[in-house]
Design an enzyme around this catalytic site. Structure first.
Site, PDB file in Angstrom:
ATOM      1  N   ASP A 159       2.685  18.674 -30.889  1.00 25.51           N
ATOM      2  CA  ASP A 159       3.531  19.859 -30.890  1.00 25.51           C
ATOM      3  C   ASP A 159       4.931  19.495 -31.395  1.00 25.51           C
ATOM      4  O   ASP A 159       5.657  18.757 -30.740  1.00 25.51           O
ATOM      5  CB  ASP A 159       3.597  20.435 -29.475  1.00 25.51           C
ATOM      6  N   HIS A 218       7.222  21.828 -31.779  1.00 26.89           N
ATOM      7  CA  HIS A 218       8.048  22.718 -30.951  1.00 26.89           C
ATOM      8  C   HIS A 218       9.231  23.302 -31.709  1.00 26.89           C
ATOM      9  O   HIS A 218      10.241  23.689 -31.106  1.00 26.89           O
ATOM     10  CB  HIS A 218       8.539  21.976 -29.705  1.00 26.89           C
ATOM     11  N   GLU A 244       1.460  21.397 -34.342  1.00 29.15           N
ATOM     12  CA  GLU A 244       1.809  22.748 -33.887  1.00 29.15           C
ATOM     13  C   GLU A 244       3.284  23.065 -34.138  1.00 29.15           C
ATOM     14  O   GLU A 244       4.148  22.219 -33.915  1.00 29.15           O
ATOM     15  CB  GLU A 244       1.509  22.851 -32.388  1.00 29.15           C
ATOM     16  N   GLU A 257       2.796  30.741 -30.916  1.00 28.80           N
ATOM     17  CA  GLU A 257       3.197  31.090 -29.555  1.00 28.80           C
ATOM     18  C   GLU A 257       4.411  32.012 -29.536  1.00 28.80           C
ATOM     19  O   GLU A 257       4.637  32.716 -28.551  1.00 28.80           O
ATOM     20  CB  GLU A 257       3.481  29.837 -28.727  1.00 28.80           C
ATOM     21  N   HIS A 317      -2.340  29.973 -26.983  1.00 28.01           N
ATOM     22  CA  HIS A 317      -1.286  29.271 -26.247  1.00 28.01           C
ATOM     23  C   HIS A 317      -1.326  29.742 -24.796  1.00 28.01           C
ATOM     24  O   HIS A 317      -1.462  30.929 -24.525  1.00 28.01           O
ATOM     25  CB  HIS A 317       0.060  29.633 -26.898  1.00 28.01           C
TER      26      HIS A 317
END
Length: 381
Positions: free
Chosen positions: A183, A185, A209, A235, A284
């Site tokens: 991830d 982020h 991700e 997400e 998610h």
């Protein structure tokens, strides 16, 4: 059947539950929340309840249209998350009224079990390796980790080497037969993502991700075009129209959140849209039992499903755990790294209402951390 009341419950560690009651005694539960903005979403649920009281809860699609379009200003995380939790509760009522699980109402099951993964952090190699070993011991066959903690938008060689070292440590623990997702982020810039992802490719992550922030979705194609690793995001996308440019950019995995992206009604449509782009669905879900139950119901009935996130034991869960609010924990077990299909009606979760009401008395004020770079400027969390 008519809706008689809509209640919300602010429960630790950072969740918001809702309960829709009817004049026939059937109730539905959902999880409408934006992490760190639970009180704001609670107010939005209260406003939306004006549209629901006295209405027939079995008209799920009509009520979804009403909640999303009967206002001039539409969309956004707060409104779509409020709608999401209420939508989950309406599907719960519909399933219970018919004695059928939601996945049956979505067209029937296409799989017998759903593979799940857990989160292991990602700040330094020894910690993530130890966390990965714990998840393997719990029965999981896949994990997800952060690429890095606080990091610059264009990291230097030392920082890039650190990202690779952390993933390598986890790969050593998992071996070749298990999977790890990474991830980003939204902490890396586009140029940084283009530089770092090829460095990770030899370690075969399942996907990377959110390599760029959602406001830079128009730059996703620049990352996908050079990435030897499947790219995932979603997400912080809340509708089909949000997902369309990401899918057009070539993402391999769509990650809508069932408590953010309009609930079951919208996520099943996002999954269908993703299928037309040969993309997979991996919802998610670092949230509570109702969000997970709703995600699983969609997963059971979605052909292009990949894997499901779940938050049992995640570091956010301080003061309460996912299973603290359910009467029967058995359905959430994941022997062999997968949750078996449920056949209980509705969402299939028996909520411990007494525990929920008691938790709501304490409530919570969870907020995400605020990070700063060494020079004092804001850093993406």
């Amino acid at each position: 059947m008519k809706i008689t009341s809509v209640e919300t419950f602010l429960v630790p560690p950072r969740w918001l539950f809702c309960k829709i009651a009817t004049d026939e005694g059937i109730v539905g539960w959902g999880e409408p929340v934006v992490e760190g903005r639970a009180e704001t979403v609670r107010a939005a649920v209260g406003e939306l309840s004006d549209l629901l009281l006295g209405k027939d809860p079995l008209r799920v699609e009509d009520l979804w249209q009403l909640m999303t379009k009967a206002v001039f200003y539409r969309g956004g995380p707060v409104l779509s998350s409020a709608v999401a939790g209420l939508d989950q509760a309406l599907w719960d009522i519909l399933g219970k009224s018919l004695g059928a699980p939601v996945h049956q109402l979505l067209g029937g099951a296409v799989r017998d079990e759903v593979r799940v993964y857990g989160w292991i952090g990602g700040d330094e190699p020894s910690a993530v390796a130890e966390a990965a070993a714990e998840q393997v011991a719990s029965g999981l066959t896949a994990v997800k980790m952060n690429a890095a903690g606080r990091i610059g938008r264009l990291p230097g060689k030392h920082e890039v080497d650190g990202v690779v070292a952390r993933l390598a440590a986890v790969r050593d623990v998992l071996g070749d037969e298990r999977d790890v997702a990474v991830d980003f982020h939204g902490r890396f810039g586009v140029a940084a993502a283009r530089r770092v992802i090829p460095e990770l490719a030899p370690l075969h992550p399942l996907f990377v991700e959110e390599p760029v922030l959602p406001e830079y979705t128009h730059r996703l194609c620049d990352v996908v075009s050079v990435s030897p690793v499947p790219v995932a995001c979603g997400e912080r996308l809340y509708s089909r129209t949000d997902f369309l440019p990401a899918l057009q950019a070539g993402i391999a995995v769509a990650q809508p959140d069932l408590s953010h992206a309009g609930g079951i009604s919208e996520v099943r449509r996002i999954g269908a849209l993703a299928e037309t782009f040969d993309a997979l669905l991996a919802p998610h879900c670092p949230l509570g039992p109702l969000a997970l139950a709703a995600s699983l119901q969609v997963a059971f009935a979605t052909p292009n499903f990949l894997i499901q996130e779940q938050s049992i034991g995640i570091h956010y869960n301080t003061g309460a755990e996912l299973l603290d609010y359910v009467l029967d924990r058995a359905p959430f077990a994941f022997p062999g790294g997968a949750i078996r299909r449920w056949e209980a009606p509705g969402l299939g979760v028996d909520i411990d209402e007494n525990a929920v009401r008691e938790a709501d008395r304490a409530g919570h004020r969870w907020r995400p951390p605020v990070w700063r770079h060494d020079d004092g400027s804001f850093a993406e969390w």
